[in-house]
Enzyme design. Sequence first.
Site, PDB file in Angstrom:
ATOM      1  N   GLY A   1      72.217  90.838  57.535  1.00  0.00           N
ATOM      2  CA  GLY A   1      70.777  90.769  57.725  1.00  0.00           C
ATOM      3  C   GLY A   1      70.331  91.114  59.136  1.00  0.00           C
ATOM      4  O   GLY A   1      71.093  91.651  59.927  1.00  0.00           O
TER       5      GLY A   1
ATOM      6  N   HIS B   1      71.827  99.776  59.291  1.00  0.00           N
ATOM      7  CA  HIS B   1      71.938  99.264  57.919  1.00  0.00           C
ATOM      8  C   HIS B   1      71.210 100.197  56.943  1.00  0.00           C
ATOM      9  O   HIS B   1      71.714 100.510  55.868  1.00  0.00           O
ATOM     10  CB  HIS B   1      71.300  97.872  57.810  1.00  0.00           C
ATOM     11  CG  HIS B   1      71.938  96.817  58.672  1.00  0.00           C
ATOM     12  ND1 HIS B   1      71.288  96.241  59.735  1.00  0.00           N
ATOM     13  CD2 HIS B   1      73.152  96.220  58.617  1.00  0.00           C
ATOM     14  CE1 HIS B   1      72.062  95.333  60.297  1.00  0.00           C
ATOM     15  NE2 HIS B   1      73.208  95.297  59.641  1.00  0.00           N
TER      16      HIS B   1
ATOM     17  N   ASP C   1      81.654  99.443  63.252  1.00  0.00           N
ATOM     18  CA  ASP C   1      82.687  98.398  63.189  1.00  0.00           C
ATOM     19  C   ASP C   1      83.966  99.055  62.663  1.00  0.00           C
ATOM     20  O   ASP C   1      84.376  98.834  61.527  1.00  0.00           O
ATOM     21  CB  ASP C   1      82.207  97.263  62.288  1.00  0.00           C
ATOM     22  CG  ASP C   1      80.952  96.605  62.842  1.00  0.00           C
ATOM     23  OD1 ASP C   1      81.084  95.731  63.702  1.00  0.00           O
ATOM     24  OD2 ASP C   1      79.840  97.012  62.458  1.00  0.00           O
TER      25      ASP C   1
ATOM     26  N   GLN D   1      86.872  97.016  61.364  1.00  0.00           N
ATOM     27  CA  GLN D   1      86.472  96.339  60.127  1.00  0.00           C
ATOM     28  C   GLN D   1      86.638  97.272  58.916  1.00  0.00           C
ATOM     29  O   GLN D   1      87.119  96.852  57.859  1.00  0.00           O
ATOM     30  CB  GLN D   1      85.015  95.892  60.244  1.00  0.00           C
ATOM     31  CG  GLN D   1      84.410  95.382  58.947  1.00  0.00           C
ATOM     32  CD  GLN D   1      83.060  94.744  59.175  1.00  0.00           C
ATOM     33  OE1 GLN D   1      82.978  93.601  59.596  1.00  0.00           O
ATOM     34  NE2 GLN D   1      81.987  95.480  58.927  1.00  0.00           N
TER      35      GLN D   1
HETATM   36  P1  AMP Z   1      76.392  93.537  59.971  1.00  0.00           P
HETATM   37  O1  AMP Z   1      75.077  93.140  59.402  1.00  0.00           O
HETATM   38  O2  AMP Z   1      76.425  93.600  61.451  1.00  0.00           O
HETATM   39  O3  AMP Z   1      77.546  92.751  59.373  1.00  0.00           O
HETATM   40  O4  AMP Z   1      76.629  95.038  59.508  1.00  0.00           O
HETATM   41  C1  AMP Z   1      76.564  95.391  58.148  1.00  0.00           C
HETATM   42  C2  AMP Z   1      77.039  96.815  57.990  1.00  0.00           C
HETATM   43  O5  AMP Z   1      76.203  97.683  58.749  1.00  0.00           O
HETATM   44  C3  AMP Z   1      78.477  97.020  58.504  1.00  0.00           C
HETATM   45  O6  AMP Z   1      79.171  97.904  57.643  1.00  0.00           O
HETATM   46  C4  AMP Z   1      78.236  97.642  59.853  1.00  0.00           C
HETATM   47  O7  AMP Z   1      79.306  98.456  60.297  1.00  0.00           O
HETATM   48  C5  AMP Z   1      77.007  98.485  59.581  1.00  0.00           C
HETATM   49  N1  AMP Z   1      76.331  98.805  60.829  1.00  0.00           N
HETATM   50  C6  AMP Z   1      75.966  97.931  61.812  1.00  0.00           C
HETATM   51  N2  AMP Z   1      75.421  98.593  62.852  1.00  0.00           N
HETATM   52  C7  AMP Z   1      75.450  99.916  62.524  1.00  0.00           C
HETATM   53  C8  AMP Z   1      75.031 101.115  63.187  1.00  0.00           C
HETATM   54  N3  AMP Z   1      74.484 101.090  64.409  1.00  0.00           N
HETATM   55  N4  AMP Z   1      75.216 102.291  62.546  1.00  0.00           N
HETATM   56  C9  AMP Z   1      75.788 102.326  61.306  1.00  0.00           C
HETATM   57  N5  AMP Z   1      76.189 101.234  60.630  1.00  0.00           N
HETATM   58  C10 AMP Z   1      76.031 100.046  61.229  1.00  0.00           C
END
Ligand code: AMP
Length: 281
Positions: A31, A37, A150, A153
Amino acid sequence: MKSVAIIAELRAVLDHQRAAGRSVGFVPTMGYLHDGHASLMRAARSDTDVVVASIFVNPLQFGAGEDLDAYPRDLDRDTELAVAAGVDLLFTPAVEEMYPRPVLTTVSVAQVSEGLEGASRPTHFAGVATVVAKLFSIVGPCRAYFGAKDFQQVAVVRRMTEDLSLPVAVVACPTRREPDGLAMSSRNVYLTPEERAAAPVVYTALRSGAAAIAAGERDPAAVRELMAQIIQAEPLAQLDYAEVVDADSFTVPEPLAGNLRLLAAVRFGRARLIDNVGVTV
Ligand code: AMP
Protein backbone atom coordinates in the site's frame (compact mmCIF):
# COMPACT_ATOMS: atom_id res chain seq x y z
CA MET A 1 -13.40 -2.25 -8.79
CA LYS A 2 -14.44 -4.55 -5.98
CA SER A 3 -12.70 -4.57 -2.58
CA VAL A 4 -12.41 -7.90 -0.81
CA ALA A 5 -11.02 -8.49 2.69
CA ILE A 6 -11.87 -12.17 3.14
CA ILE A 7 -9.64 -14.97 1.77
CA ALA A 8 -12.49 -17.36 0.91
CA GLU A 9 -14.34 -14.62 -0.97
CA LEU A 10 -11.32 -13.71 -3.12
CA ARG A 11 -10.68 -17.39 -3.88
CA ALA A 12 -14.29 -17.91 -4.95
CA VAL A 13 -14.29 -14.88 -7.27
CA LEU A 14 -10.97 -15.84 -8.91
CA ASP A 15 -11.88 -19.53 -9.26
CA HIS A 16 -15.06 -18.44 -11.00
CA GLN A 17 -13.13 -16.13 -13.37
CA ARG A 18 -10.59 -18.85 -14.26
CA ALA A 19 -13.39 -21.37 -14.81
CA ALA A 20 -14.82 -18.89 -17.34
CA GLY A 21 -11.45 -18.99 -19.15
CA ARG A 22 -10.05 -15.67 -17.90
CA SER A 23 -6.39 -15.21 -16.95
CA VAL A 24 -5.47 -13.57 -13.64
CA GLY A 25 -2.77 -10.95 -13.02
CA PHE A 26 -1.66 -10.30 -9.44
CA VAL A 27 0.21 -7.35 -7.90
CA PRO A 28 1.13 -7.77 -4.23
CA THR A 29 1.88 -4.51 -2.36
CA MET A 30 2.04 -3.00 1.11
CA GLY A 31 0.00 0.00 0.00
CA TYR A 32 0.73 3.74 0.11
CA LEU A 33 0.74 3.31 -3.64
CA HIS A 34 2.80 5.33 -6.10
CA ASP A 35 3.50 5.15 -9.81
CA GLY A 36 5.93 2.23 -9.30
CA HIS A 37 3.02 0.14 -8.03
CA ALA A 38 0.75 1.55 -10.76
CA SER A 39 3.26 0.48 -13.43
CA LEU A 40 2.94 -3.14 -12.21
CA MET A 41 -0.87 -2.83 -12.28
CA ARG A 42 -0.78 -1.42 -15.81
CA ALA A 43 1.48 -4.30 -16.94
CA ALA A 44 -0.95 -6.80 -15.41
CA ARG A 45 -3.85 -4.94 -17.03
CA SER A 46 -2.32 -5.23 -20.49
CA ASP A 47 -1.29 -8.91 -20.09
CA THR A 48 -4.21 -10.51 -18.26
CA ASP A 49 -8.02 -10.47 -18.08
CA VAL A 50 -8.62 -10.01 -14.35
CA VAL A 51 -6.25 -7.84 -12.29
CA VAL A 52 -6.06 -8.32 -8.53
CA ALA A 53 -3.85 -6.18 -6.30
CA SER A 54 -3.30 -6.79 -2.62
CA ILE A 55 -2.56 -4.26 0.08
CA PHE A 56 -1.19 -5.89 3.19
CA VAL A 57 1.49 -4.51 5.52
CA ASN A 58 2.95 -7.87 6.44
CA PRO A 59 4.20 -7.90 10.04
CA LEU A 60 6.33 -11.01 9.39
CA GLN A 61 8.73 -9.15 7.13
CA PHE A 62 9.55 -6.35 9.60
CA GLY A 63 12.33 -6.92 12.13
CA ALA A 64 12.21 -5.75 15.75
CA GLY A 65 12.73 -1.97 15.86
CA GLU A 66 11.81 -1.51 12.18
CA ASP A 67 9.01 0.73 10.87
CA LEU A 68 5.99 -1.65 11.00
CA ASP A 69 3.87 0.71 13.13
CA ALA A 70 5.02 3.85 11.30
CA TYR A 71 4.59 2.35 7.81
CA PRO A 72 2.49 4.88 5.83
CA ARG A 73 -1.13 3.94 5.06
CA ASP A 74 -3.86 5.67 3.04
CA LEU A 75 -6.52 3.26 1.78
CA ASP A 76 -8.72 5.97 0.19
CA ARG A 77 -5.88 7.28 -1.96
CA ASP A 78 -4.71 3.72 -2.74
CA THR A 79 -8.23 2.82 -3.89
CA GLU A 80 -8.29 5.76 -6.31
CA LEU A 81 -4.87 4.88 -7.71
CA ALA A 82 -5.81 1.21 -8.13
CA VAL A 83 -9.02 2.14 -9.99
CA ALA A 84 -7.06 4.47 -12.29
CA ALA A 85 -4.49 1.71 -12.98
CA GLY A 86 -7.23 -0.72 -14.03
CA VAL A 87 -7.39 -3.02 -11.00
CA ASP A 88 -10.55 -5.18 -10.85
CA LEU A 89 -10.18 -6.60 -7.34
CA LEU A 90 -8.44 -5.00 -4.38
CA PHE A 91 -7.59 -7.53 -1.67
CA THR A 92 -7.19 -5.79 1.70
CA PRO A 93 -7.10 -8.46 4.41
CA ALA A 94 -6.69 -7.58 8.08
CA VAL A 95 -3.74 -9.07 9.94
CA GLU A 96 -6.20 -11.36 11.79
CA GLU A 97 -7.52 -12.67 8.45
CA MET A 98 -4.03 -13.52 7.20
CA TYR A 99 -2.62 -14.72 10.53
CA PRO A 100 -5.51 -15.79 12.80
CA ARG A 101 -3.12 -17.89 14.86
CA PRO A 102 0.59 -17.62 15.59
CA VAL A 103 2.48 -18.55 12.41
CA LEU A 104 4.24 -21.90 12.88
CA THR A 105 4.93 -22.50 9.20
CA THR A 106 7.39 -20.26 7.38
CA VAL A 107 9.10 -20.42 4.01
CA SER A 108 12.79 -19.65 3.82
CA VAL A 109 14.90 -19.54 0.67
CA ALA A 110 18.60 -20.25 1.22
CA GLN A 111 21.53 -18.57 -0.57
CA VAL A 112 19.81 -15.83 -2.59
CA SER A 113 18.25 -14.45 0.59
CA GLU A 114 21.44 -14.45 2.65
CA GLY A 115 23.59 -11.48 1.55
CA LEU A 116 22.78 -7.78 1.05
CA GLU A 117 19.21 -7.15 2.38
CA GLY A 118 19.27 -10.57 4.04
CA ALA A 119 22.46 -9.69 5.93
CA SER A 120 21.10 -6.29 7.04
CA ARG A 121 17.58 -7.61 7.79
CA PRO A 122 18.03 -11.25 8.89
CA THR A 123 14.33 -12.21 9.17
CA HIS A 124 13.06 -10.09 6.27
CA PHE A 125 13.08 -12.55 3.37
CA ALA A 126 11.53 -15.41 5.35
CA GLY A 127 8.68 -13.00 6.10
CA VAL A 128 8.42 -12.02 2.43
CA ALA A 129 8.59 -15.62 1.15
CA THR A 130 5.98 -16.75 3.66
CA VAL A 131 3.45 -14.02 2.83
CA VAL A 132 4.02 -14.33 -0.93
CA ALA A 133 3.57 -18.14 -0.75
CA LYS A 134 0.37 -17.55 1.17
CA LEU A 135 -0.88 -14.89 -1.27
CA PHE A 136 -0.03 -17.15 -4.23
CA SER A 137 -2.01 -19.93 -2.56
CA ILE A 138 -4.98 -17.58 -2.06
CA VAL A 139 -4.89 -16.03 -5.56
CA GLY A 140 -4.14 -19.31 -7.36
CA PRO A 141 -2.75 -19.74 -10.88
CA CYS A 142 -1.76 -16.30 -12.19
CA ARG A 143 0.94 -14.02 -13.52
CA ALA A 144 2.41 -12.09 -10.57
CA TYR A 145 4.12 -8.72 -11.07
CA PHE A 146 7.07 -7.49 -8.99
CA GLY A 147 9.35 -4.44 -9.25
CA ALA A 148 13.05 -4.75 -10.08
CA LYS A 149 13.49 -1.99 -7.48
CA ASP A 150 13.49 -4.86 -4.95
CA PHE A 151 15.88 -6.92 -7.03
CA GLN A 152 16.81 -9.49 -4.40
CA GLN A 153 13.15 -9.92 -3.46
CA VAL A 154 12.33 -10.88 -7.06
CA ALA A 155 15.13 -13.48 -6.98
CA VAL A 156 13.82 -14.90 -3.68
CA VAL A 157 10.23 -15.05 -4.99
CA ARG A 158 11.29 -16.62 -8.30
CA ARG A 159 13.34 -19.30 -6.57
CA MET A 160 10.58 -20.08 -4.06
CA THR A 161 8.01 -20.33 -6.85
CA GLU A 162 10.25 -22.71 -8.80
CA ASP A 163 11.30 -24.83 -5.80
CA LEU A 164 7.70 -25.24 -4.61
CA SER A 165 6.23 -25.67 -8.14
CA LEU A 166 3.71 -22.91 -7.48
CA PRO A 167 1.40 -22.28 -10.48
CA VAL A 168 2.54 -18.67 -10.88
CA ALA A 169 4.57 -16.91 -13.59
CA VAL A 170 6.72 -14.28 -11.88
CA VAL A 171 7.17 -11.11 -13.97
CA ALA A 172 9.73 -8.41 -13.09
CA CYS A 173 9.04 -4.80 -14.17
CA PRO A 174 11.52 -1.88 -14.38
CA THR A 175 12.04 0.58 -11.52
CA ARG A 176 10.03 3.80 -11.77
CA ARG A 177 11.92 6.92 -10.74
CA GLU A 178 11.28 10.54 -9.86
CA PRO A 179 12.59 13.05 -12.45
CA ASP A 180 15.84 13.47 -10.44
CA GLY A 181 16.51 9.71 -10.44
CA LEU A 182 15.30 8.78 -6.94
CA ALA A 183 13.54 5.41 -7.08
CA MET A 184 9.87 5.77 -6.12
CA SER A 185 9.18 4.22 -2.71
CA SER A 186 6.45 4.43 -0.09
CA ARG A 187 9.26 5.16 2.39
CA ASN A 188 10.29 8.37 0.57
CA VAL A 189 7.55 10.05 2.66
CA TYR A 190 9.88 9.72 5.68
CA LEU A 191 12.44 12.07 4.06
CA THR A 192 12.78 15.67 5.27
CA PRO A 193 13.12 18.23 2.43
CA GLU A 194 16.91 18.25 2.95
CA GLU A 195 17.10 14.44 2.91
CA ARG A 196 14.85 14.31 -0.16
CA ALA A 197 17.23 16.68 -1.96
CA ALA A 198 20.19 14.45 -1.04
CA ALA A 199 18.59 11.06 -1.75
CA PRO A 200 19.26 10.90 -5.54
CA VAL A 201 22.93 10.32 -4.61
CA VAL A 202 22.09 6.61 -4.31
CA TYR A 203 21.18 6.32 -8.00
CA THR A 204 24.11 8.58 -8.93
CA ALA A 205 26.51 6.23 -7.11
CA LEU A 206 25.01 3.11 -8.71
CA ARG A 207 25.19 4.64 -12.18
CA SER A 208 28.80 5.72 -11.58
CA GLY A 209 29.66 2.15 -10.57
CA ALA A 210 27.98 0.79 -13.70
CA ALA A 211 29.74 3.39 -15.87
CA ALA A 212 33.13 2.42 -14.40
CA ILE A 213 32.45 -1.24 -15.28
CA ALA A 214 31.29 -0.26 -18.76
CA ALA A 215 34.56 1.69 -19.14
CA GLY A 216 36.64 -1.39 -18.27
CA GLU A 217 36.87 -1.62 -14.46
CA ARG A 218 36.88 -5.32 -13.49
CA ASP A 219 37.82 -5.14 -9.79
CA PRO A 220 34.70 -5.44 -7.57
CA ALA A 221 36.49 -3.78 -4.64
CA ALA A 222 37.24 -0.71 -6.78
CA VAL A 223 33.59 -0.47 -7.86
CA ARG A 224 32.38 -0.83 -4.25
CA GLU A 225 34.87 1.82 -3.13
CA LEU A 226 33.78 4.23 -5.88
CA MET A 227 30.09 3.91 -4.93
CA ALA A 228 30.85 4.17 -1.20
CA GLN A 229 32.89 7.36 -1.73
CA ILE A 230 30.09 9.04 -3.66
CA ILE A 231 27.50 8.14 -1.01
CA GLN A 232 29.76 9.03 1.93
CA ALA A 233 30.45 12.44 0.39
CA GLU A 234 26.79 13.25 1.12
CA PRO A 235 26.59 14.29 4.80
CA LEU A 236 22.93 13.24 5.24
CA ALA A 237 23.56 9.73 3.85
CA GLN A 238 24.59 6.79 5.99
CA LEU A 239 25.82 3.88 3.87
CA ASP A 240 24.53 0.41 4.76
CA TYR A 241 26.00 -1.41 1.74
CA ALA A 242 27.01 -0.81 -1.88
CA GLU A 243 27.81 -4.02 -3.75
CA VAL A 244 28.23 -5.49 -7.20
CA VAL A 245 27.14 -9.10 -7.68
CA ASP A 246 26.31 -11.62 -10.38
CA ALA A 247 22.63 -10.93 -11.17
CA ASP A 248 21.63 -14.62 -10.90
CA SER A 249 23.80 -16.14 -8.17
CA PHE A 250 24.38 -13.02 -6.02
CA THR A 251 28.05 -14.05 -5.74
CA VAL A 252 30.83 -11.56 -6.53
CA PRO A 253 32.69 -12.51 -9.74
CA GLU A 254 36.37 -11.57 -9.66
CA PRO A 255 37.23 -10.25 -12.18
CA LEU A 256 33.79 -8.82 -12.88
CA ALA A 257 32.10 -10.60 -15.80
CA GLY A 258 28.69 -11.48 -17.18
CA ASN A 259 25.33 -10.09 -16.14
CA LEU A 260 25.99 -7.89 -13.09
CA ARG A 261 23.78 -6.00 -10.63
CA LEU A 262 24.92 -3.07 -8.50
CA LEU A 263 22.85 -2.68 -5.34
CA ALA A 264 22.89 -0.21 -2.46
CA ALA A 265 21.08 0.46 0.80
CA VAL A 266 21.43 3.89 2.39
CA ARG A 267 19.85 5.54 5.41
CA PHE A 268 18.69 9.16 5.37
CA GLY A 269 17.39 9.92 8.87
CA ARG A 270 14.39 7.62 9.48
CA ALA A 271 14.32 6.32 5.91
CA ARG A 272 16.29 3.30 4.73
CA LEU A 273 16.28 3.37 0.93
CA ILE A 274 17.38 0.64 -1.50
CA ASP A 275 18.06 0.78 -5.22
CA ASN A 276 19.92 -1.12 -7.94
CA VAL A 277 21.02 -0.97 -11.58
CA GLY A 278 22.24 -3.59 -14.03
CA VAL A 279 25.27 -3.74 -16.33
CA THR A 280 26.54 -6.52 -18.57
CA VAL A 281 30.23 -7.09 -19.34
P1 AMP B 1 5.91 -2.59 -1.62
O1 AMP B 1 4.56 -1.98 -1.49
O2 AMP B 1 7.02 -1.67 -1.29
O3 AMP B 1 6.01 -3.93 -0.93
O4 AMP B 1 6.10 -2.90 -3.17
C1 AMP B 1 5.16 -3.67 -3.87
C2 AMP B 1 5.70 -3.98 -5.24
O5 AMP B 1 5.94 -2.77 -5.94
C3 AMP B 1 7.04 -4.74 -5.19
O6 AMP B 1 7.08 -5.72 -6.20
C4 AMP B 1 8.03 -3.63 -5.45
O7 AMP B 1 9.24 -4.09 -6.03
C5 AMP B 1 7.26 -2.77 -6.43
N1 AMP B 1 7.82 -1.43 -6.47
C6 AMP B 1 8.09 -0.62 -5.40
N2 AMP B 1 8.66 0.52 -5.81
C7 AMP B 1 8.77 0.44 -7.17
C8 AMP B 1 9.29 1.31 -8.18
N3 AMP B 1 9.83 2.50 -7.88
N4 AMP B 1 9.24 0.88 -9.46
C9 AMP B 1 8.71 -0.33 -9.78
N5 AMP B 1 8.20 -1.19 -8.87
C10 AMP B 1 8.23 -0.81 -7.58
